[in-house]
Design a protein around this motif. Structure first.
Motif, short mmCIF file in Angstrom:
data_model
loop_
_atom_site.label_atom_id
_atom_site.label_comp_id
_atom_site.label_asym_id
_atom_site.label_seq_id
_atom_site.Cartn_x
_atom_site.Cartn_y
_atom_site.Cartn_z
N ARG A 140 28.64 36.05 14.92
CA ARG A 140 30.93 35.43 15.27
C ARG A 140 31.31 35.98 13.47
O ARG A 140 30.25 37.28 12.71
N SER A 141 32.34 35.92 13.92
CA SER A 141 33.06 36.18 12.04
C SER A 141 32.54 35.93 11.43
O SER A 141 32.97 34.89 11.69
N THR A 142 32.39 36.11 9.88
CA THR A 142 32.39 35.52 9.29
C THR A 142 33.91 34.91 8.55
O THR A 142 33.75 34.48 7.92
N ARG A 143 35.06 35.45 9.05
CA ARG A 143 35.97 34.32 8.74
C ARG A 143 36.82 33.79 9.50
O ARG A 143 37.66 33.80 10.20
N THR A 144 35.63 32.95 9.40
CA THR A 144 35.91 31.12 10.16
C THR A 144 36.53 30.16 8.99
O THR A 144 36.47 29.83 7.80
N GLN A 145 37.26 29.02 10.40
CA GLN A 145 37.69 27.83 9.14
C GLN A 145 37.06 26.79 8.52
O GLN A 145 36.92 27.25 11.10
N ASP A 146 37.90 25.96 9.02
CA ASP A 146 37.17 24.44 9.02
C ASP A 146 37.23 23.58 10.57
O ASP A 146 36.91 23.34 10.91
N ASP A 147 38.82 24.74 10.28
CA ASP A 147 39.80 23.88 12.03
C ASP A 147 39.33 24.63 13.14
O ASP A 147 39.80 24.64 13.78
N GLU A 148 38.44 25.36 13.21
CA GLU A 148 38.63 26.58 13.86
C GLU A 148 36.78 26.75 14.84
O GLU A 148 35.75 25.81 13.75
N THR A 149 36.93 26.76 16.00
CA THR A 149 35.57 27.01 16.70
C THR A 149 35.63 28.33 17.06
O THR A 149 36.61 29.21 17.11
N TRP A 150 34.74 29.12 18.04
CA TRP A 150 34.40 30.17 18.66
C TRP A 150 34.66 29.91 20.49
O TRP A 150 33.64 28.93 21.00
N ARG A 151 35.08 30.62 20.62
CA ARG A 151 34.41 30.65 22.41
C ARG A 151 34.37 32.62 22.22
O ARG A 151 34.99 33.47 22.36
N VAL A 152 34.48 32.84 23.72
CA VAL A 152 34.11 34.73 24.14
C VAL A 152 34.86 35.09 25.66
O VAL A 152 34.70 34.23 26.38
N ALA A 153 35.93 35.88 24.97
CA ALA A 153 37.12 36.35 25.98
C ALA A 153 36.37 37.60 26.80
O ALA A 153 36.38 38.18 26.44
N VAL A 154 36.74 37.50 28.03
CA VAL A 154 35.54 38.36 29.00
C VAL A 154 36.96 39.35 29.20
O VAL A 154 37.94 38.91 30.07
N ILE A 155 36.64 40.38 29.52
CA ILE A 155 38.20 41.83 29.13
C ILE A 155 37.07 42.64 29.70
O ILE A 155 36.77 43.57 29.50
N PRO A 156 38.07 42.87 31.33
CA PRO A 156 37.42 44.10 32.18
C PRO A 156 38.23 45.15 31.14
O PRO A 156 39.56 45.61 30.79
N VAL A 157 37.29 46.56 31.41
CA VAL A 157 37.66 48.17 30.78
C VAL A 157 37.42 49.00 32.25
O VAL A 157 36.60 49.09 32.27
N ARG A 158 38.53 49.26 31.26
CA ARG A 158 38.00 51.92 32.25
C ARG A 158 37.65 52.39 31.24
O ARG A 158 38.31 52.42 29.81
N LEU A 159 36.32 53.12 31.81
CA LEU A 159 36.36 53.97 30.68
C LEU A 159 36.42 55.68 31.54
O LEU A 159 36.65 55.26 32.72
N SER A 160 36.56 56.37 30.88
CA SER A 160 36.86 58.02 31.31
C SER A 160 35.17 57.94 32.16
O SER A 160 34.22 57.33 31.20
N GLY A 161 34.96 59.42 32.82
CA GLY A 161 34.25 59.90 33.09
C GLY A 161 32.97 59.92 32.11
O GLY A 161 31.24 58.87 32.25
N ALA A 162 33.18 60.25 31.24
CA ALA A 162 31.80 60.88 30.54
C ALA A 162 31.86 59.61 29.56
O ALA A 162 30.33 59.13 29.20
N ASP A 163 32.25 58.56 28.74
CA ASP A 163 31.89 57.53 28.37
C ASP A 163 31.47 56.67 29.17
O ASP A 163 30.34 56.25 28.69
N HIS A 164 31.97 56.19 30.45
CA HIS A 164 30.68 55.59 31.41
C HIS A 164 29.32 56.61 31.67
O HIS A 164 29.20 55.23 32.05
#
Length: 312
Positions: free
Chosen positions: A3-27
């Protein structure tokens, strides 16, 4: 993921799943890096087991690094230093989990032993990944003298307030390949507000079932408030998946592996698995959301799950 070190006392963490598209070379480069990360895992696994045979104890992180640099330094090429550290941390966590399970009396727990062909890539905030200067892309680093991979900047909002989460608040990322959907996705750790704390004197009793995934009971001043979550939709999805996959497997068994018809049937099987996996994930999410809302509505601050006898 870290996790990030910039955490506040009233926060928790979750994981967001984001589909991404890559170029042919990056793929292609991302696939090669995932294969190399798997080779690194297999090397660390072999060295860990060799260290057990030689010394009878667990190797330290420093010892594993020394063996890596001495025997196969080429495995580091094309991987960011923090990505390599993520693989090391994964090996240490797997060994620690095995030790803890054995300590608690679970003799069925096995030490890490399976070799991998593929492993997701971890990128730490500020080092492994960073936004580009124009703010339109995320740059994923693969080490010095290696070209970065660019992915379009995703939009991530808080699940409770729907307010956008600024990129400065994001933590580590993981680049994953879904072989059934045939697509890449970024798993981004982001902060979110903590749920309200309930009254510890209000107890929510949860019983997990087979047809109905959860039944929740909370005692009120007048009676018991009960929530039963219907699980027939998930059972229907599983039945659809099992029957279709069984039919396709029967057809696949009569084909020559690698033939045109085999590839066509295998692609269809993967599409069905991807579709049903999303449907089951959605059913699980709806179940936990309904139970969470029910518990918060009645201000329950203590949860007892499983055998609920004697909680009164």
């Amino acid at each position: 993921m870290r996790r990030s070190t910039r955490t506040q006392d009233d926060e928790t963490w979750r994981v967001a799943v984001i589909p991404v598209r890559l170029s042919g070379a990056d793929h292609r480069r991302a696939h090669e890096a995932c294969h190399k990360a798997a080779l690194l895992w297999n090397f660390l696994l072999a060295e860990t087991r060799a260290y057990w045979d030689e010394h009878g104890s667990d190797p330290s992180d420093k010892e594993l690094r020394h063996r890596l640099y001495e025997k196969q330094p080429d495995l580091r090429d094309g991987l960011h230093a923090h990505t390599i550290q993520g693989v090391l941390d994964g090996m240490n966590d797997a060994v620690a989990t095995y030790r803890e399970n054995r300590r608690q009396g679970n003799m069925d727990a096995h030490a890490p032993h399976r070799a991998k062909n593929y492993r997701p890539l971890d990128f730490t905030a500020g080092y492994g990944w960073r936004p580009t200067n124009d703010g339109k892309h995320i740059a994923l680093s693969f080490g010095r003298n290696h070209k970065r991979i660019l992915a379009r900047m995703p939009n991530i909002s808080d699940s409770k307030t729907n307010a956008p989460v600024p990129v400065e608040r994001w933590g580590a990322m993981r680049l994953c390949w879904d072989r059934n959907k045939r697509q890449w996705s970024l798993h981004v750790s982001v902060p979110t507000s903590r749920p309200p704390q309930g009254d510890p004197s209000n107890v929510a009793a949860i019983d997990e079932g087979i047809i109905n995934p959860m039944a929740v009971a909370i005692e009120t001043d007048d009676a018991y408030e009960i929530l039963v979550v219907n699980g027939r939709h998930a059972r229907a999805v599983k039945h659809y998946r099992n029957t279709r996959i069984a039919s396709l497997q029967e057809k696949l068994s009569r084909c020559v592996k690698g033939s045109k018809r085999w590839r066509k049937l295998d692609a269809k099987r993967r599409r069905i698995e991807a579709k049903t996996s999303d449907a089951l994930r959605n059913a699980d999410h709806q179940t936990t959301r309904k139970v969470s809302d029910f518990i918060q509505e009645h201000d329950a601050g203590r949860i007892v799950a499983g055998d609920v006898r004697g909680i009164e």
